[in-house]
Design an enzyme around this catalytic site. Structure first.
Site, PDB file in Angstrom:
ATOM      1  N   GLU A   1      -3.992  -5.351  -0.631  1.00 35.64           N
ATOM      2  CA  GLU A   1      -3.110  -5.873   0.436  1.00 35.64           C
ATOM      3  C   GLU A   1      -1.806  -5.083   0.564  1.00 35.64           C
ATOM      4  O   GLU A   1      -1.186  -5.049   1.635  1.00 35.64           O
ATOM      5  CB  GLU A   1      -2.783  -7.346   0.182  1.00 35.64           C
ATOM      6  CG  GLU A   1      -1.996  -7.552  -1.102  1.00 35.64           C
ATOM      7  CD  GLU A   1      -1.611  -8.984  -1.398  1.00 35.64           C
ATOM      8  OE1 GLU A   1      -1.800  -9.856  -0.546  1.00 35.64           O
ATOM      9  OE2 GLU A   1      -1.121  -9.215  -2.526  1.00 35.64           O
TER      10      GLU A   1
ATOM     11  N   ASP B   1      -2.835  -9.988 -10.685  1.00 41.92           N
ATOM     12  CA  ASP B   1      -2.494  -8.608 -10.312  1.00 41.92           C
ATOM     13  C   ASP B   1      -2.533  -7.622 -11.476  1.00 41.92           C
ATOM     14  O   ASP B   1      -2.576  -6.406 -11.250  1.00 41.92           O
ATOM     15  CB  ASP B   1      -1.109  -8.564  -9.655  1.00 41.92           C
ATOM     16  CG  ASP B   1      -1.069  -9.290  -8.325  1.00 41.92           C
ATOM     17  OD1 ASP B   1      -2.153  -9.595  -7.791  1.00 41.92           O
ATOM     18  OD2 ASP B   1       0.033  -9.563  -7.819  1.00 41.92           O
TER      19      ASP B   1
END
Ligand code: F6P
Length: 325
Positions: A205, A110
């Site tokens: 997401e 991430d």
């Protein structure tokens, strides 16, 4: 990373190195394996971790921390090197206050840890997502379609932004910028009017519509309180289809981004982090994280790294909008 720690730790410093299986769960349970030179042979091209992983949080159970301290004692550990993202390293920082000497290593696809310009795993995830977008272009162009592709990125849209830029996305939706589905559809219509017969939409997401009402989650919550995400792109796809009438398809990349062979960049970065981590452990450092800043590996306070999430650079997002619609 583990290879670098062991190679330098054993051959230069003469340390004995052990690894704990499945992250904090292994430390709680004393699930330990020897990490000698043989154990780390051939690791460079392998993704994931030979140690396994879990979402166990020692602070979540009554005796978790006490059991971690007992393992530190029974295994005669001088220091613990914790490899992970905000959750793993958040625990590491809190354990520092319990008297455990901890060195953090920033590893998450991430790329959302502060104090380091990049975390390892990010480059591989971006490359994998970019390859997928390149492949989706084929069908998009030949079948005149809108292709919506969902990538990981719970709180930060780094993967979406970088892979979207690299893959030539026409719209990129990230958690930091709640999106307006009307505006998304307008952009796609605009492209169509210009004679562009296809579009690529990259969605993180964790992206949410501006009203902030919709979270696509399956309800399951892990030990750090995170809801399992995945699926916002389905909603985006349905909305685009019904509002524009364009033939629209969805691809959710999910864990594909967390697997496979690491890029050369990630191998080198992980190696540099590993060397810096064993140096820090050897030097007696604690409550610090190794980090990349201006091309150099440095040590930063672990608390700073996990204190606030590193979200995407607004200027980079603005740059990407040049290519939208
Ligand atoms: O923290 C990294 C991450 O890849 C997030 O982007 C994602 O939401 C999460 O892990 C998925 O975790 P799990 O494999 O536990 O579903």
């Amino acid at each position: 990373m583990i290879r670098a720690v062991v190679r330098k730790g054993v051959t230069e410093y003469g340390h004995t190195i052990v690894g704990f299986r499945h992250g904090w769960r292994g430390v709680i349970e004393g699930d330990v394996i020897d990490l000698d030179l043989d154990a780390v042979r051939g690791l460079l091209p392998r993704g994931g971790t030979i140690l396994g992983s879990s979402r166990t949080n020692p602070f979540n159970s009554d005796d978790g921390v006490a059991r971690v301290l007992a393992t530190v004692e029974s295994e005669h550990l001088d220091a613990l090197i914790a490899i992970g993202g905000e959750d793993t390293l958040g625990v590491a920082h809190r354990l520092g206050a319990e008297g455990v000497r901890l060195i953090g290593v920033p590893k998450t696809i991430d790329n959302d840890l502060s104090s380091t310009e990049v975390t390892f795993g990010f480059d591989t995830a971006v490359q994998t997502a970019t390859d997928a977008i390149d492949r989706l272009h084929t069908t998009a162009e030949s079948h005149d379609r809108v292709m919506v592709v969902e990538v990981m990125g719970r709180h930060a849209g780094w993967i979406a932004l970088h892979s979207g830029l690299a893959g030539g996305a026409d719209v990129i939706l990230i958690p930091e910028r709640p999106f307006d589905i009307d505006q998304v559809c307008d952009r796609l219509r605009h492209r169509s009017k210009r004679g562009e017969n296809f579009s690529i939409v990259v969605v993180a997401e964790g992206a949410v519509p501006a009203e902030g009402t919709m979270t696509v989650a399956n309800g399951a919550v892990d030990e750090f309180g995170h809801v399992q995400l995945g699926g916002v792109a389905n909603w985006v796809t349905d909305e685009i289809k019904s509002r524009t009438g364009f033939d629209t398809r969805v691809t959710i990349l999910g864990h594909v981004l967390r697997g496979g062979t690491p890029t050369a960049f990630d191998r080198v970065l992980a190696t540099r982090f590993g060397i810096a981590a064993i140096d820090a452990a050897h030097d007696g450092a604690g409550d610090e994280m190794v980090a990349l800043q201006c091309g150099q590996i440095v040590r930063v306070p672990l608390g700073d790294a996990v204190g606030t999430l590193k979200t995407v650079d607004p200027a980079l997002y603005e740059l990407a909008t040049t290519f939208f619609g």
